[in-house]
Structures are given as structure tokens and as C-alpha cells.
Design a protein around this motif. Sequence first.
Motif, PDB file in Angstrom:
ATOM      1  N   ALA A 178       0.832  -1.209   0.000  1.00 47.54           N
ATOM      2  CA  ALA A 178       0.000   0.000   0.000  1.00 47.54           C
ATOM      3  C   ALA A 178       0.867   1.260   0.000  1.00 47.54           C
ATOM      4  CB  ALA A 178      -0.932  -0.003   1.213  1.00 47.54           C
ATOM      5  N   LEU A 179       1.915   1.262   0.803  1.00 43.89           N
ATOM      6  CA  LEU A 179       2.799   2.428   0.843  1.00 43.89           C
ATOM      7  C   LEU A 179       3.496   2.627  -0.501  1.00 43.89           C
ATOM      8  CD1 LEU A 179       4.425   1.979   4.376  1.00 43.89           C
ATOM      9  CD2 LEU A 179       2.442   3.349   3.743  1.00 43.89           C
ATOM     10  N   THR A 180       3.877   1.510  -1.127  1.00 41.31           N
ATOM     11  CA  THR A 180       4.506   1.592  -2.454  1.00 41.31           C
ATOM     12  C   THR A 180       3.530   2.138  -3.488  1.00 41.31           C
ATOM     13  OG1 THR A 180       5.914  -0.300  -1.913  1.00 41.31           O
ATOM     14  CG2 THR A 180       5.695   0.269  -4.243  1.00 41.31           C
ATOM     15  N   ARG A 195      -4.702   6.682   7.375  1.00 43.80           N
ATOM     16  CA  ARG A 195      -6.029   6.093   7.208  1.00 43.80           C
ATOM     17  C   ARG A 195      -5.958   4.773   6.448  1.00 43.80           C
ATOM     18  NH1 ARG A 195     -10.056   4.985   9.871  1.00 43.80           N
ATOM     19  NH2 ARG A 195     -12.100   5.099   8.874  1.00 43.80           N
ATOM     20  N   VAL A 196      -5.056   4.675   5.485  1.00 43.03           N
ATOM     21  CA  VAL A 196      -4.873   3.419   4.742  1.00 43.03           C
ATOM     22  C   VAL A 196      -4.462   2.307   5.693  1.00 43.03           C
ATOM     23  CG1 VAL A 196      -3.376   2.228   3.090  1.00 43.03           C
ATOM     24  CG2 VAL A 196      -4.349   4.454   2.506  1.00 43.03           C
ATOM     25  N   VAL A 221      -5.085  -1.699  -2.589  1.00 45.25           N
ATOM     26  CA  VAL A 221      -5.764  -0.758  -3.484  1.00 45.25           C
ATOM     27  C   VAL A 221      -7.092  -0.291  -2.882  1.00 45.25           C
ATOM     28  CG1 VAL A 221      -6.986  -0.603  -5.689  1.00 45.25           C
ATOM     29  CG2 VAL A 221      -4.667  -1.520  -5.620  1.00 45.25           C
ATOM     30  N   ALA A 222      -7.866  -1.210  -2.318  1.00 42.62           N
ATOM     31  CA  ALA A 222      -9.158  -0.838  -1.734  1.00 42.62           C
ATOM     32  C   ALA A 222      -8.975   0.104  -0.555  1.00 42.62           C
ATOM     33  CB  ALA A 222      -9.911  -2.091  -1.303  1.00 42.62           C
ATOM     34  N   ALA A 223      -7.967  -0.159   0.272  1.00 44.34           N
ATOM     35  CA  ALA A 223      -7.711   0.715   1.420  1.00 44.34           C
ATOM     36  C   ALA A 223      -7.326   2.116   0.953  1.00 44.34           C
ATOM     37  CB  ALA A 223      -6.610   0.118   2.294  1.00 44.34           C
ATOM     38  N   ILE A 224      -6.528   2.195  -0.102  1.00 40.96           N
ATOM     39  CA  ILE A 224      -6.132   3.502  -0.649  1.00 40.96           C
ATOM     40  C   ILE A 224      -7.340   4.234  -1.222  1.00 40.96           C
ATOM     41  CG2 ILE A 224      -4.784   4.637  -2.467  1.00 40.96           C
ATOM     42  CD1 ILE A 224      -2.724   2.360  -2.147  1.00 40.96           C
ATOM     43  N   ASP A 250     -13.866  -6.600  -7.400  1.00 37.62           N
ATOM     44  CA  ASP A 250     -13.144  -6.852  -6.147  1.00 37.62           C
ATOM     45  C   ASP A 250     -12.956  -5.556  -5.371  1.00 37.62           C
ATOM     46  OD1 ASP A 250     -12.889  -9.577  -6.529  1.00 37.62           O
ATOM     47  OD2 ASP A 250     -10.989  -9.399  -7.605  1.00 37.62           O
ATOM     48  N   LEU A 251     -12.658  -4.482  -6.090  1.00 43.65           N
ATOM     49  CA  LEU A 251     -12.473  -3.188  -5.443  1.00 43.65           C
ATOM     50  C   LEU A 251     -13.746  -2.756  -4.731  1.00 43.65           C
ATOM     51  CD1 LEU A 251     -10.869  -0.584  -4.904  1.00 43.65           C
ATOM     52  CD2 LEU A 251     -11.625   0.238  -7.147  1.00 43.65           C
ATOM     53  N   GLY A 252     -14.880  -2.868  -5.413  1.00 43.83           N
ATOM     54  CA  GLY A 252     -16.151  -2.463  -4.815  1.00 43.83           C
ATOM     55  C   GLY A 252     -16.483  -3.259  -3.574  1.00 43.83           C
ATOM     56  N   PHE A 253     -16.273  -4.581  -3.627  1.00 42.18           N
ATOM     57  CA  PHE A 253     -16.569  -5.428  -2.473  1.00 42.18           C
ATOM     58  C   PHE A 253     -15.703  -5.045  -1.279  1.00 42.18           C
ATOM     59  CE2 PHE A 253     -15.434  -9.068   0.156  1.00 42.18           C
ATOM     60  CZ  PHE A 253     -16.676  -9.518   0.563  1.00 42.18           C
TER      61      PHE A 253
END
Length: 287
Positions: A178-180, A195-196, A221-224, A250-253
Motif C-alpha cells: 500500500a505504501l509503495t 487512514r490506509v 488498493v481498496a484501502a487507498i 473486487d475493489l467495490g466489495f
Amino acid sequence: MAPITEVEHLTNPLVTVEQLYSLQDDDRNHAENGQSVRYAQAVLTQAAGILLRLPQDVVATSLVLLQRFWVENLGQGHATADLKIASEASIYLSAKLSFTPVSPRSVCNVYAYLLSTSSSLPFIGCPPPSAATPPGPQSYYVSEGSYEREREKILLCESLILSSIGFDVHVALPHTLALTYVQALGVSSRKLVKRVLEHLNGGLLSPQLLYLTHQPNALAVAAIYLAAKEVGVKLVDGNWWEVFDVEREDLGFLVLAFGSFVGFAAAEKERWENEREKLRELLSGGG
């Protein structure tokens, strides 16, 4: 044994549909709500990791291993291990695999405290406006005999966890990814990063077993995506998540799952604050 490739190092084994159905069946047959009890066990594990001063990646690994154990053990038709012992064994195992191992004695002492009336866990210990004289250390003292019995149970459950998950203790976490990804998107907001990480850590406690149903790149990606919406940070235009090999479905879920966790956790806290003794009994003696 073949070495783990770079791609495999960033992925995890995922649960099957059959295993999820088995878990749902167990939840329906459970005397208590299975999701609720597993959440309380996860909170207990997280708290133990903090008191043992373990790095978050070690605690996260223990939670994922514990979830794999739940799924694999139930999928094989085996009875579920004692809730506290399974939590202790997962913490002990993950710490052993890291650069910060802990002794069985330390594990036993921490769990004895967390499940006592002196506990710092808000829905296990005594309520804030409790008696004038708070519970003393004797409420969580572990005698030598009790320690030896507990130690044997932890080591036995550690073996059970390992055999249930096929000795596959590799856990790829999404935090570094996520940081990357945030850097790759050209964002430099500390508020966004905070927040991520909060969403990713909350996802470890989610009853939806997000770390067993989705790969680390999708979780990151979802957390971001959700964090950016919440803190008001504008990301690049277009379907940027596709660059990180994440599909819209997948992102929406995952965005919905991350977003709904706060409400679930609040409801669980309220529920267990009204049933402290029952929860302590469940976690101390199994469920």
C-alpha cells in the motif's frame, strides 16, 4: 522444496467456496454467533500482541494464521480448539517465526491479565465506574502449576495449527504494498497513509476474512481508494486500480467491507460490554 518466487512471495493461499460454506454452517450451529466470537478472539490476539510489544506485522501474521486454522480445521470436520489457547498458540508461533520471539511464560502472563477483571480490554475488564477498590494483581497471577499446564496446551495447539494449515506459514501482508502504491500514485499525504493503514489493520479483524479471500494487492488498493475518499485526497484520473491488477468488482466489495467494519466493531463492543462475564468465560474456556 522449491524456493518461493518473487510473485509467490506477494500472494497468499485463498480459501475455497466450500470452506466458506463450512464456516457459515458452523456459525449457524454455534451456540453463540460464530462471527462475534471470532471477532472477540481476534481483538484478544491483537491486544496480546500489543502488550507483548510485538511488531504489527507479527501480530498481523498471527491473526491470518489463526483465521487459516479456523477455516482449515472446520473444513476438515474437526472440533474447534479452545479459543484462548488457539489465540496464544498463534501469537507464540508467529513471534517464533520473526526476529522477536516470546517465551510461553510471557504469553501465559499476558493472557491471564487480559482475561482477568483487571483487563485493559474495554469489554472484558471491569467497567470504568467499578468498585472503589480495583482488582489487584492476584486476579491474574499464574502459578507454576498453571503455567506448566498452559504451556503444554499452547505447544500442542501450535502443532495442531501447523498440521491444519499444511505447515504453510508464509503470510504476505498488504501494508508495504500500500505504501509503495501511494508513492507510485504521486501522493504525499500523511493523513492518507495513516487512514490506509487503519483500514488494513481493521481488515485483519473483519468477520469477512478479507485476508483469506483476497490477495494483498487488492486489499492495498481498496484501502487507498476508500482512504482517499474519506480524507479528501484526489488520486489520478481513470481506472488506476487496473494498473495494480485489481478488478472493479473486487475493489467495490473490499471498499464496502472496509467501510462497514467500524459499524460492526461498535455494535460488538456494545454487545459484549453488556455481557462481560459471558465473553470472559467463552474466551477462557472455549466456545
